[in-house]
Scaffold this motif. Structure first.
Motif, PDB file in Angstrom:
ATOM      1  N   ARG A   1       9.082   3.189   2.011  1.00 58.08           N
ATOM      2  CA  ARG A   1       8.439   4.248   2.784  1.00 58.08           C
ATOM      3  C   ARG A   1       8.492   3.848   4.252  1.00 58.08           C
TER       4      ARG A   1
ATOM      5  N   ASP B   1       5.832   2.125 -10.684  1.00 58.51           N
ATOM      6  CA  ASP B   1       5.525   1.804  -9.278  1.00 58.51           C
ATOM      7  C   ASP B   1       4.009   1.739  -9.166  1.00 58.51           C
TER       8      ASP B   1
ATOM      9  N   THR C   1       1.554   9.164  -0.775  1.00 63.48           N
ATOM     10  CA  THR C   1       1.899  10.547  -0.429  1.00 63.48           C
ATOM     11  C   THR C   1       2.662  11.211  -1.576  1.00 63.48           C
ATOM     12  N   GLY C   2       3.207  10.390  -2.475  1.00 58.82           N
ATOM     13  CA  GLY C   2       4.011  10.918  -3.581  1.00 58.82           C
ATOM     14  C   GLY C   2       5.477  11.072  -3.228  1.00 58.82           C
TER      15      GLY C   2
ATOM     16  N   SER D   1       7.838   8.802  -2.467  1.00 57.81           N
ATOM     17  CA  SER D   1       8.756   7.873  -3.149  1.00 57.81           C
ATOM     18  C   SER D   1       8.924   8.271  -4.611  1.00 57.81           C
TER      19      SER D   1
HETATM   20  C1  PRP Z   1       5.001   1.508  -1.531  1.00 58.24           C
HETATM   21  C2  PRP Z   1       4.741   1.712  -3.016  1.00 58.24           C
HETATM   22  C3  PRP Z   1       5.471   2.998  -3.319  1.00 58.24           C
HETATM   23  C4  PRP Z   1       5.309   3.765  -2.026  1.00 58.24           C
HETATM   24  C5  PRP Z   1       4.173   4.730  -2.201  1.00 58.24           C
HETATM   25  O1  PRP Z   1       6.237   0.924  -1.351  1.00 58.24           O
HETATM   26  O2  PRP Z   1       5.170   0.645  -3.813  1.00 58.24           O
HETATM   27  O3  PRP Z   1       6.848   2.809  -3.618  1.00 58.24           O
HETATM   28  O4  PRP Z   1       4.972   2.816  -0.995  1.00 58.24           O
HETATM   29  O5  PRP Z   1       4.056   5.519  -1.062  1.00 58.24           O
HETATM   30  P1  PRP Z   1       4.366   7.068  -1.074  1.00 58.24           P
HETATM   31  O6  PRP Z   1       3.738   7.640  -2.302  1.00 58.24           O
HETATM   32  O7  PRP Z   1       3.690   7.546   0.185  1.00 58.24           O
HETATM   33  O8  PRP Z   1       5.848   7.261  -1.037  1.00 58.24           O
HETATM   34  P2  PRP Z   1       6.738   0.432   0.087  1.00 58.24           P
HETATM   35  O9  PRP Z   1       7.371   1.527   0.851  1.00 58.24           O
HETATM   36  O10 PRP Z   1       5.621  -0.296   0.779  1.00 58.24           O
HETATM   37  O11 PRP Z   1       7.920  -0.535  -0.267  1.00 58.24           O
HETATM   38  P3  PRP Z   1       7.892  -1.936  -1.029  1.00 58.24           P
HETATM   39  O12 PRP Z   1       7.660  -1.635  -2.480  1.00 58.24           O
HETATM   40  O13 PRP Z   1       9.266  -2.444  -0.763  1.00 58.24           O
HETATM   41  O14 PRP Z   1       6.802  -2.790  -0.442  1.00 58.24           O
END
Ligand code: PRP
Length: 215
Positions: free
Chosen positions: A110, A137, A142-143, A145
């Motif tokens: 993200r 995950d 925010t949903g 990813s």
């Molecule tokens: C975090 C988490 C999800 C995402 C959730 O990952 O593990 O994949 O953010 O956020 P979202 O619902 O708003 O999309 P991050 O981007 O921190 O990456 P990482 O797993 O590499 O730390």
């Protein structure tokens, strides 16, 4: 059994006392990353046990040392798809009780300046669409990813997708279910809200950093 959420019919909240007990330790900012990772794997295993309840079986007959016995085996290949990197932190716990599951990977991070998902890696079994898929995950914020990962899997032909996460925000659940009305979201907790930086409140911080000790 997990409880169905009253507002979101597709959301199952795993509010089992043992899971709540472990999750509360994970939320504590003083919990070291080795303990955090261990607890995450334990919860992931406990949740998977229940998520697997609906898997189809077929009858088999085996010879015990005493007699012939009718039994059952899982009929389809199940694929876990951890969303890198934090999803990796749940896989050992799931595979320890379900070693036959295959593992596909989708890399999404993200962008913290925009809170938008950016995909950087994808490797899935060629026949993934033939069986159930568990997207893994810990955080559904925010949903974005999760919606991106699940849209990729729909494009790959997957029809039966469940998400296994640890903590979800209502905003993220709404967005994900608006994008994909058929996905089932299994979560240990549905938290209050997102803050102005799109972090889950109260949440547990950045799961990836806490799993891997990179905070
Ligand atoms: C975090 C988490 C999800 C995402 C959730 O990952 O593990 O994949 O953010 O956020 P979202 O619902 O708003 O999309 P991050 O981007 O921190 O990456 P990482 O797993 O590499 O730390």
């Amino acid at each position: 059994m997990p409880s169905r959420h009253p507002e979101f019919g597709n959301v199952k909240v795993f509010d089992h006392p043992l899971i709540v007990h472990k999750l509360t330790q994970m939320r504590d900012r003083d919990t070291p990353h080795a303990t955090f990772r261990q607890l995450l794997n334990e919860i992931a295993g406990l949740m998977t046990y229940e998520v697997c309840r609906d898997l189809e079986t077929e009858e088999v007959v085996v010879e015990t040392p005493v007699a012939r016995a009718r039994g059952a085996r899982l009929r389809e290949k199940v694929t876990l798809v951890p969303v890198l990197r934090a999803g990796i932190g749940m896989c050992d716990g799931i595979l320890s009780l379900f070693p036959e599951a295959r593992v596909g990977h989708i890399g999404i991070y993200r962008d913290e300046s925009t809170a938008k998902p950016v995909e950087y890696y994808r490797k899935l079994p060629h026949d993934i669409a033939k069986g159930p898929v568990f997207v893994v995950d810990p955080m559904l914020a925010t949903g974005g990813s999760a919606a991106k990962a699940i849209a990729d899997l729909r494009d790959a032909g997957c029809s039966r997708i469940q998400m296994i996460c640890l903590v979800a925000a209502p905003e993220g659940v709404r967005r994900l279910l608006a994008a994909d009305k058929d996905v089932i979201v299994n979560t240990a907790a549905l938290d209050e809200r997102l803050n102005e930086r799109s972090f889950i409140v109260p949440g547990l911080g950045d799961a990836g950093d806490r799993i891997f000790g990179t905070a």
